[in-house]
Design a protein around this motif. Structure first.
Motif, PDB file in Angstrom:
ATOM      1  N   MET A   1       3.776  17.773   7.090  1.00 55.58           N
ATOM      2  CA  MET A   1       5.150  16.908   6.945  1.00 55.58           C
ATOM      3  C   MET A   1       5.834  16.189   8.017  1.00 55.58           C
ATOM      4  SD  MET A   1       7.380  20.497   5.805  1.00 55.58           S
ATOM      5  CE  MET A   1       7.125  21.811   7.035  1.00 55.58           C
ATOM      6  N   SER A   2       5.897  15.402   8.207  1.00 52.68           N
ATOM      7  CA  SER A   2       6.679  14.798   9.195  1.00 52.68           C
ATOM      8  C   SER A   2       7.936  15.258   9.590  1.00 52.68           C
ATOM      9  CB  SER A   2       6.675  13.161   9.612  1.00 52.68           C
ATOM     10  OG  SER A   2       7.091  12.709  10.527  1.00 52.68           O
ATOM     11  N   ARG A   3       8.367  15.765  10.551  1.00 51.47           N
ATOM     12  CA  ARG A   3       9.684  16.180  11.081  1.00 51.47           C
ATOM     13  C   ARG A   3      10.950  15.225  11.085  1.00 51.47           C
ATOM     14  NH1 ARG A   3      10.349  17.513  15.910  1.00 51.47           N
ATOM     15  NH2 ARG A   3      11.856  19.241  15.454  1.00 51.47           N
ATOM     16  N   ARG A 225      10.057  14.601  19.635  1.00 53.96           N
ATOM     17  CA  ARG A 225       8.724  14.250  19.117  1.00 53.96           C
ATOM     18  C   ARG A 225       7.661  15.359  19.148  1.00 53.96           C
ATOM     19  NH1 ARG A 225       6.727  10.054  16.393  1.00 53.96           N
ATOM     20  NH2 ARG A 225       4.578   9.551  16.307  1.00 53.96           N
ATOM     21  N   ILE A 226       7.056  15.752  18.307  1.00 58.70           N
ATOM     22  CA  ILE A 226       6.341  17.049  18.376  1.00 58.70           C
ATOM     23  C   ILE A 226       4.919  16.545  18.021  1.00 58.70           C
ATOM     24  CG2 ILE A 226       5.574  19.592  17.762  1.00 58.70           C
ATOM     25  CD1 ILE A 226       8.192  19.605  19.403  1.00 58.70           C
ATOM     26  N   ASN A 243      -1.283  18.175   6.409  1.00 57.38           N
ATOM     27  CA  ASN A 243      -0.081  17.546   6.149  1.00 57.38           C
ATOM     28  C   ASN A 243       1.157  18.514   5.728  1.00 57.38           C
ATOM     29  OD1 ASN A 243      -1.229  15.028   5.858  1.00 57.38           O
ATOM     30  ND2 ASN A 243      -1.617  15.349   3.649  1.00 57.38           N
ATOM     31  N   ASP A 244       1.024  19.560   5.834  1.00 56.06           N
ATOM     32  CA  ASP A 244       1.994  20.507   5.771  1.00 56.06           C
ATOM     33  C   ASP A 244       2.635  21.167   7.182  1.00 56.06           C
ATOM     34  OD1 ASP A 244       1.978  20.576   2.936  1.00 56.06           O
ATOM     35  OD2 ASP A 244       0.050  22.139   2.711  1.00 56.06           O
ATOM     36  N   ALA A 271      -0.048  12.507   5.897  1.00 47.13           N
ATOM     37  CA  ALA A 271       1.485  12.677   6.182  1.00 47.13           C
ATOM     38  C   ALA A 271       1.989  12.100   7.607  1.00 47.13           C
ATOM     39  CB  ALA A 271       2.102  13.858   5.568  1.00 47.13           C
ATOM     40  N   PRO A 272       1.560  12.896   8.625  1.00 44.57           N
ATOM     41  CA  PRO A 272       2.231  12.717  10.003  1.00 44.57           C
ATOM     42  C   PRO A 272       1.665  11.299  10.285  1.00 44.57           C
ATOM     43  CG  PRO A 272       0.096  14.094  10.124  1.00 44.57           C
ATOM     44  CD  PRO A 272       0.445  13.834   8.739  1.00 44.57           C
TER      45      PRO A 272
END
Length: 358
Positions: A1-3, A225-226, A243-244, A271-272
């Motif tokens: 999941m993108s932050r 940004r990570i 993706n998680d 996802a990211p």
């Protein structure tokens, strides 16, 4: 999941010539000037008058030089080439209470690694990278990315002589990395890359890495940004689980494998953001711009342009310095050309993503 899918835009340069923006960066390490290696040898020579202060000055000079070299190549975000670091685990193990060194261990062929042991509870004392970041940020005109060896690799590439399990050690180290990232953010860092090469060799532990990342980003502003860099390996063994992960960007080494694994991620569910290696860190030749452009298009099979970062496959430190620079320069030029062609409609993302038999 993108932050936070929006935190990438802060790295777009002012007056960027194209509407499209492919973020260009490097993974981290870069060839050291030959004189810096000589300076290190002199500092270790008891008969030499070259002391620790002289070596510190030499490191400062090298950091300025390589940071400027990255900017001259046109990179949107730069690092100092890790001029102050040697091996990616040793550097941090020397700075974390609880580690000890007992000499080199043979790892393959005639190669040796100064593998540390964890003999006591790991604890955070002084910051590891804050001074390094502040120096580089002051020397740079462009945003600075900070690579950090991840807690899973710091645990996996050491002898565990204290914790009940390697998993417990990894989680303890993740809490320390969180402290370091907090201090880096306080110092102004906005782009942090967690390096976890050990994940590629033990992919069954992807859940442990996920928990480590949750601990690392706890309390970290989503504007920071990570990224997660995982070089080589069978990525199908950690996808779609990644993706998680609470990351903004997943950085992969695929150029060296001729993008045989790109379809692993091209399921429409990635996802990211994707940070794609588009020049090979293992070959001592500079790829032509046209070849790199074709490599960039591989990334558009997975994500749209606004989610694509362009970088070398891995760190460049083992290459001749002129080759490393040529790769960066051509990589940036290829990215800028692809952006212009996307603006002009000469490249259609839909056609890039279409199966070959359509």
């Amino acid at each position: 999941m993108s932050r936070n899918p929006e935190n990438r835009e802060q790295f777009r340069p002012e007056n960027h010539p194209s509407d499209h923006f492919l973020l260009t960066t490097v993974v981290g390490s870069y060839p050291k000037p030959k004189w810096l290696n000589r300076a290190g040898e002199l500092a270790e020579d008891e008969e030499s008058k070259f002391d620790a202060d002289d070596l510190h000055e030499a490191h400062d000079d090298a950091c300025r030089l390589i940071t400027e070299e990255h900017e001259r190549a046109g990179l949107d975000t730069v690092v100092d080439g890790e001029m102050r670091r040697e091996e990616m685990v040793e550097f941090f193990a020397h700075r974390i209470d609880g580690y000890e060194f007992h000499g080199p261990v043979k790892v393959w062929g005639h190669n040796y690694f100064d593998k540390p042991s964890v003999v006591d509870a790991v604890e955070y004392d002084e910051p590891w990278l804050v001074d390094e970041f502040e120096f580089t940020a002051a020397a740079a005109e462009r945003p600075v990315k900070v690579p950090i060896t991840g807690p899973y690799t710091l645990a996996n590439w050491a002898f565990n002589e204290h914790y009940d399990t390697e998993e417990d050690l990894a989680y303890a180290l993740a809490d320390l990395v969180n402290e370091e990232v907090e201090k880096l953010v306080e110092a102004g860092a906005r782009y942090v890359q967690i390096d976890e090469p050990a994940l590629a060799t033990t992919p069954d532990d992807h859940a442990i890495v996920g928990e480590c990342l949750e601990r690392i980003v706890a309390g970290i502003d989503e504007e920071v940004r990570i990224g997660l860099h995982v070089c080589y390996g069978d990525y199908s063994r950690i996808y779609p689980e990644i993706n998680d992960y609470p990351i903004d960007e997943f950085d992969v080494e695929l150029c060296n494998g001729d993008y045989e694994q790109i379809e692993t991620f091209a399921d429409g569910q990635f996802a990211p953001d994707l940070a794609l290696g588009v020049v090979d860190a293992h070959t001592a030749e500079v790829e032509p711009v046209e070849d790199i452009k074709e490599n960039i298009l591989q990334g558009l099979k997975v994500v749209p342009p606004e989610k694509l970062t362009v970088s070398p496959d891995c760190g460049l430190k083992l290459l001749p310095r002129d080759i490393a620079y040529g790769k960066m320069e051509n990589m940036v030029e290829a990215a800028r050309q692809v952006e212009a062609e996307l603006d002009a409609g000469d490249i259609s993302v839909e056609s890039v993503r279409a199966p070959a038999d359509d």
